[in-house]
Design a protein around this motif. Sequence first.
Motif, PDB file in Angstrom:
ATOM      1  N   GLN A   3       0.763  -1.208   0.025  1.00  0.00           N
ATOM      2  CA  GLN A   3       0.141  -0.044   0.045  1.00  0.00           C
ATOM      3  C   GLN A   3       0.711   1.268  -0.002  1.00  0.00           C
ATOM      4  O   GLN A   3       0.757   2.172  -0.783  1.00  0.00           O
ATOM      5  CB  GLN A   3      -1.062   0.060   1.334  1.00  0.00           C
ATOM      6  CG  GLN A   3      -1.874   1.253   1.156  1.00  0.00           C
ATOM      7  CD  GLN A   3      -2.590   1.136  -0.252  1.00  0.00           C
ATOM      8  OE1 GLN A   3      -3.525   0.251  -0.362  1.00  0.00           O
ATOM      9  NE2 GLN A   3      -2.927   2.224  -0.848  1.00  0.00           N
ATOM     10  N   ASP A   4       1.817   1.234   0.668  1.00  0.00           N
ATOM     11  CA  ASP A   4       2.873   2.241   0.576  1.00  0.00           C
ATOM     12  C   ASP A   4       3.588   2.567  -0.598  1.00  0.00           C
ATOM     13  O   ASP A   4       3.423   3.591  -1.286  1.00  0.00           O
ATOM     14  CB  ASP A   4       4.010   2.093   1.734  1.00  0.00           C
ATOM     15  CG  ASP A   4       3.288   2.412   3.167  1.00  0.00           C
ATOM     16  OD1 ASP A   4       2.214   2.956   3.381  1.00  0.00           O
ATOM     17  OD2 ASP A   4       4.011   1.865   4.331  1.00  0.00           O
ATOM     18  N   ALA A   5       3.843   1.306  -1.130  1.00  0.00           N
ATOM     19  CA  ALA A   5       4.600   1.502  -2.692  1.00  0.00           C
ATOM     20  C   ALA A   5       3.511   2.044  -3.427  1.00  0.00           C
ATOM     21  O   ALA A   5       3.949   2.862  -4.520  1.00  0.00           O
ATOM     22  CB  ALA A   5       5.219   0.118  -3.081  1.00  0.00           C
ATOM     23  N   SER A   6       2.296   1.546  -3.453  1.00  0.00           N
ATOM     24  CA  SER A   6       1.332   1.932  -4.302  1.00  0.00           C
ATOM     25  C   SER A   6       1.063   3.543  -4.187  1.00  0.00           C
ATOM     26  O   SER A   6       0.840   4.150  -5.194  1.00  0.00           O
ATOM     27  CB  SER A   6       0.009   1.359  -4.054  1.00  0.00           C
ATOM     28  OG  SER A   6      -1.018   1.692  -4.917  1.00  0.00           O
ATOM     29  N   ASP A   7       0.852   3.962  -3.057  1.00  0.00           N
ATOM     30  CA  ASP A   7       0.971   5.375  -2.702  1.00  0.00           C
ATOM     31  C   ASP A   7       1.865   6.204  -3.459  1.00  0.00           C
ATOM     32  O   ASP A   7       1.556   7.168  -4.144  1.00  0.00           O
ATOM     33  CB  ASP A   7       0.770   5.603  -1.230  1.00  0.00           C
ATOM     34  CG  ASP A   7      -0.741   5.089  -0.690  1.00  0.00           C
ATOM     35  OD1 ASP A   7      -1.544   4.792  -1.237  1.00  0.00           O
ATOM     36  OD2 ASP A   7      -0.385   5.000   0.758  1.00  0.00           O
ATOM     37  N   THR A  13       3.008   9.120 -10.457  1.00  0.00           N
ATOM     38  CA  THR A  13       2.167   9.136 -11.822  1.00  0.00           C
ATOM     39  C   THR A  13       1.484  10.313 -11.933  1.00  0.00           C
ATOM     40  O   THR A  13       1.475  10.889 -13.102  1.00  0.00           O
ATOM     41  CB  THR A  13       1.395   8.011 -11.936  1.00  0.00           C
ATOM     42  OG1 THR A  13       0.301   8.042 -10.969  1.00  0.00           O
ATOM     43  CG2 THR A  13       1.890   6.620 -12.046  1.00  0.00           C
ATOM     44  N   ALA A  14       1.028  11.056 -10.896  1.00  0.00           N
ATOM     45  CA  ALA A  14       0.396  12.094 -10.846  1.00  0.00           C
ATOM     46  C   ALA A  14       1.582  13.669 -11.054  1.00  0.00           C
ATOM     47  O   ALA A  14       0.941  14.266 -11.915  1.00  0.00           O
ATOM     48  CB  ALA A  14      -0.352  12.645  -9.423  1.00  0.00           C
ATOM     49  N   LEU A  15       2.927  13.191 -10.606  1.00  0.00           N
ATOM     50  CA  LEU A  15       3.615  14.271 -10.835  1.00  0.00           C
ATOM     51  C   LEU A  15       4.167  14.213 -12.335  1.00  0.00           C
ATOM     52  O   LEU A  15       4.408  15.281 -12.817  1.00  0.00           O
ATOM     53  CB  LEU A  15       4.805  14.198 -10.107  1.00  0.00           C
ATOM     54  CG  LEU A  15       4.565  14.467  -8.586  1.00  0.00           C
ATOM     55  CD1 LEU A  15       5.491  14.103  -7.555  1.00  0.00           C
ATOM     56  CD2 LEU A  15       4.205  15.772  -8.424  1.00  0.00           C
ATOM     57  N   HIS A  21       7.712   3.471 -16.362  1.00  0.00           N
ATOM     58  CA  HIS A  21       7.939   2.557 -15.181  1.00  0.00           C
ATOM     59  C   HIS A  21       7.149   3.116 -13.926  1.00  0.00           C
ATOM     60  O   HIS A  21       6.973   1.972 -12.750  1.00  0.00           O
ATOM     61  CB  HIS A  21       9.539   2.798 -14.908  1.00  0.00           C
ATOM     62  CG  HIS A  21      10.574   2.166 -16.061  1.00  0.00           C
ATOM     63  ND1 HIS A  21      10.731   2.553 -17.079  1.00  0.00           N
ATOM     64  CD2 HIS A  21      10.740   0.757 -15.724  1.00  0.00           C
ATOM     65  CE1 HIS A  21      11.389   1.713 -17.698  1.00  0.00           C
ATOM     66  NE2 HIS A  21      11.372   0.401 -17.123  1.00  0.00           N
ATOM     67  N   PHE A  22       6.698   4.184 -13.684  1.00  0.00           N
ATOM     68  CA  PHE A  22       5.698   4.712 -12.674  1.00  0.00           C
ATOM     69  C   PHE A  22       4.708   4.015 -12.968  1.00  0.00           C
ATOM     70  O   PHE A  22       3.870   3.424 -11.871  1.00  0.00           O
ATOM     71  CB  PHE A  22       5.520   6.045 -12.708  1.00  0.00           C
ATOM     72  CG  PHE A  22       6.920   7.162 -12.228  1.00  0.00           C
ATOM     73  CD1 PHE A  22       7.984   6.651 -11.857  1.00  0.00           C
ATOM     74  CD2 PHE A  22       6.745   8.630 -12.517  1.00  0.00           C
ATOM     75  CE1 PHE A  22       8.903   7.532 -11.628  1.00  0.00           C
ATOM     76  CE2 PHE A  22       7.825   9.273 -12.399  1.00  0.00           C
ATOM     77  CZ  PHE A  22       9.010   8.771 -11.815  1.00  0.00           C
ATOM     78  N   TRP A  23       4.001   3.889 -13.921  1.00  0.00           N
ATOM     79  CA  TRP A  23       2.824   3.152 -14.264  1.00  0.00           C
ATOM     80  C   TRP A  23       2.763   1.607 -13.971  1.00  0.00           C
ATOM     81  O   TRP A  23       2.142   0.959 -13.396  1.00  0.00           O
ATOM     82  CB  TRP A  23       2.303   3.422 -15.644  1.00  0.00           C
ATOM     83  CG  TRP A  23       1.700   4.820 -15.733  1.00  0.00           C
ATOM     84  CD1 TRP A  23       2.115   5.644 -16.497  1.00  0.00           C
ATOM     85  CD2 TRP A  23       0.638   5.437 -15.293  1.00  0.00           C
ATOM     86  NE1 TRP A  23       1.575   6.967 -16.544  1.00  0.00           N
ATOM     87  CE2 TRP A  23       0.339   6.745 -15.450  1.00  0.00           C
ATOM     88  CE3 TRP A  23      -0.358   4.778 -14.414  1.00  0.00           C
ATOM     89  CZ2 TRP A  23      -0.716   7.465 -14.984  1.00  0.00           C
ATOM     90  CZ3 TRP A  23      -1.548   5.799 -13.778  1.00  0.00           C
ATOM     91  CH2 TRP A  23      -1.754   6.947 -14.338  1.00  0.00           C
ATOM     92  N   LEU A  24       4.163   1.201 -14.274  1.00  0.00           N
ATOM     93  CA  LEU A  24       4.457  -0.308 -14.217  1.00  0.00           C
ATOM     94  C   LEU A  24       4.283  -0.762 -12.590  1.00  0.00           C
ATOM     95  O   LEU A  24       3.935  -1.473 -12.414  1.00  0.00           O
ATOM     96  CB  LEU A  24       5.719  -0.693 -14.895  1.00  0.00           C
ATOM     97  CG  LEU A  24       5.653  -1.006 -16.404  1.00  0.00           C
ATOM     98  CD1 LEU A  24       7.132  -1.207 -16.872  1.00  0.00           C
ATOM     99  CD2 LEU A  24       4.920  -2.321 -16.519  1.00  0.00           C
ATOM    100  N   GLY A  25       5.187   0.341 -11.950  1.00  0.00           N
ATOM    101  CA  GLY A  25       5.021   0.121 -10.525  1.00  0.00           C
ATOM    102  C   GLY A  25       3.762  -0.153  -9.846  1.00  0.00           C
ATOM    103  O   GLY A  25       3.532  -0.703  -9.063  1.00  0.00           O
ATOM    104  N   LEU A  26       3.017   1.034 -10.331  1.00  0.00           N
ATOM    105  CA  LEU A  26       1.760   0.894  -9.744  1.00  0.00           C
ATOM    106  C   LEU A  26       0.772  -0.070 -10.024  1.00  0.00           C
ATOM    107  O   LEU A  26       0.147  -0.642  -9.203  1.00  0.00           O
ATOM    108  CB  LEU A  26       1.039   2.343 -10.285  1.00  0.00           C
ATOM    109  CG  LEU A  26      -0.359   2.539  -9.595  1.00  0.00           C
ATOM    110  CD1 LEU A  26      -0.322   2.628  -8.175  1.00  0.00           C
ATOM    111  CD2 LEU A  26      -1.199   3.761 -10.230  1.00  0.00           C
ATOM    112  N   GLY A  27       1.098  -0.748 -11.332  1.00  0.00           N
ATOM    113  CA  GLY A  27       0.174  -1.881 -11.757  1.00  0.00           C
ATOM    114  C   GLY A  27       0.895  -3.032 -10.958  1.00  0.00           C
ATOM    115  O   GLY A  27      -0.086  -3.930 -10.734  1.00  0.00           O
TER     116      GLY A  27
END
Length: 108
Positions: A3-7, A13-15, A21-27
């Motif tokens: 959850q922390d990583a997701s946050d 991704t907002a910034l 890679h940011f989207w991949l990490g969130l995914g």
Amino acid sequence: SFQDASDVFLVLTALNPFVAHFWLGLGLCDKIRQDYKAALFDYSMAMAVDKENAFVYYNIADCYYRLGQGVSSEEFIEICIEKCFHSDEYQELEKEAKKLKEKLKMKF
């Protein structure tokens, strides 16, 4: 925690939504939490930013597989394998993609 990583990835991704890679990490965070629909959105955004990244196509295929959508999974696994072809960078991923393709044949 995931959850922390997701946050963190959500903020990243907002910034800067133009870093795949940011989207991949969130995914990956969403996929680990078994929220495959959210992960599909994240990976779709990664694909929009970087159409050459084979990891994106593999993860989309895997999410569709886990959602029981064999036809969509097969379409994306084929693209993944095509992207891996002739690339030393993606040798291990190509092996995993071929395993998923075999699982698809057996399940659907």
